[in-house]
Scaffold this motif. Structure first.
Motif, PDB file in Angstrom:
ATOM      1  N   GLN A  12       0.840  -1.203   0.000  1.00  0.00           N
ATOM      2  CA  GLN A  12       0.000   0.000   0.000  1.00  0.00           C
ATOM      3  C   GLN A  12       0.874   1.252   0.000  1.00  0.00           C
ATOM      4  O   GLN A  12       0.548   2.230  -0.673  1.00  0.00           O
ATOM      5  CB  GLN A  12      -0.939   0.003   1.203  1.00  0.00           C
ATOM      6  N   ARG A  13       1.964   1.213   0.708  1.00  0.00           N
ATOM      7  CA  ARG A  13       2.868   2.370   0.742  1.00  0.00           C
ATOM      8  C   ARG A  13       3.496   2.627  -0.630  1.00  0.00           C
ATOM      9  O   ARG A  13       3.614   3.770  -1.062  1.00  0.00           O
ATOM     10  CB  ARG A  13       3.965   2.173   1.788  1.00  0.00           C
ATOM     11  N   CYS A  16       0.861   4.033  -2.928  1.00  0.00           N
ATOM     12  CA  CYS A  16       0.637   5.427  -2.544  1.00  0.00           C
ATOM     13  C   CYS A  16       1.683   6.335  -3.176  1.00  0.00           C
ATOM     14  O   CYS A  16       1.350   7.379  -3.737  1.00  0.00           O
ATOM     15  CB  CYS A  16       0.669   5.543  -1.024  1.00  0.00           C
ATOM     16  N   TYR A  24      -0.659   6.512   2.860  1.00  0.00           N
ATOM     17  CA  TYR A  24      -0.940   5.163   2.378  1.00  0.00           C
ATOM     18  C   TYR A  24      -2.282   4.627   2.839  1.00  0.00           C
ATOM     19  O   TYR A  24      -2.837   3.733   2.201  1.00  0.00           O
ATOM     20  CB  TYR A  24       0.190   4.201   2.767  1.00  0.00           C
ATOM     21  N   THR A  25      -2.845   5.162   3.908  1.00  0.00           N
ATOM     22  CA  THR A  25      -4.153   4.677   4.347  1.00  0.00           C
ATOM     23  C   THR A  25      -5.241   4.996   3.330  1.00  0.00           C
ATOM     24  O   THR A  25      -6.292   4.356   3.325  1.00  0.00           O
ATOM     25  CB  THR A  25      -4.532   5.251   5.730  1.00  0.00           C
ATOM     26  N   SER A  28      -5.948   1.907   1.383  1.00  0.00           N
ATOM     27  CA  SER A  28      -6.842   1.007   2.114  1.00  0.00           C
ATOM     28  C   SER A  28      -8.294   1.456   1.979  1.00  0.00           C
ATOM     29  O   SER A  28      -9.194   0.634   1.799  1.00  0.00           O
ATOM     30  CB  SER A  28      -6.440   0.967   3.597  1.00  0.00           C
ATOM     31  N   GLN A  29      -8.521   2.749   2.061  1.00  0.00           N
ATOM     32  CA  GLN A  29      -9.887   3.266   1.921  1.00  0.00           C
ATOM     33  C   GLN A  29     -10.450   2.951   0.534  1.00  0.00           C
ATOM     34  O   GLN A  29     -11.614   2.568   0.415  1.00  0.00           O
ATOM     35  CB  GLN A  29      -9.914   4.770   2.173  1.00  0.00           C
TER      36      GLN A  29
END
Length: 58
Positions: A12-13, A16, A24-25, A28-29
């Motif tokens: 994810q990072r 991003c 990076y969150t 996830s969203q």
């Protein structure tokens, strides 16, 4: 989306960083359906995921 990201071998990072999402969150969203990809960034996301970017009809 998660399967596509993982198929490219991206965390994810890393995703991003590739798409310029800020934190990076946000990835996830998107993956859980709680966020949307900004329309102006669709081409960047498609390229990061190894997908062809669609062109606008004329």
């Amino acid at each position: 989306m998660k399967r596509l990201r993982e198929a490219q071998g991206l965390s994810q990072r890393e995703m991003c960083a590739l798409v310029g999402a800020g934190i990076y969150t946000f990835i996830s969203q998107i993956e859980t359906g709680r966020g949307r990809i900004p329309p102006e960034k669709l081409r960047v996301w498609a390229e990061a995921l190894g997908l062809p970017a669609a062109t606008s009809p004329r």
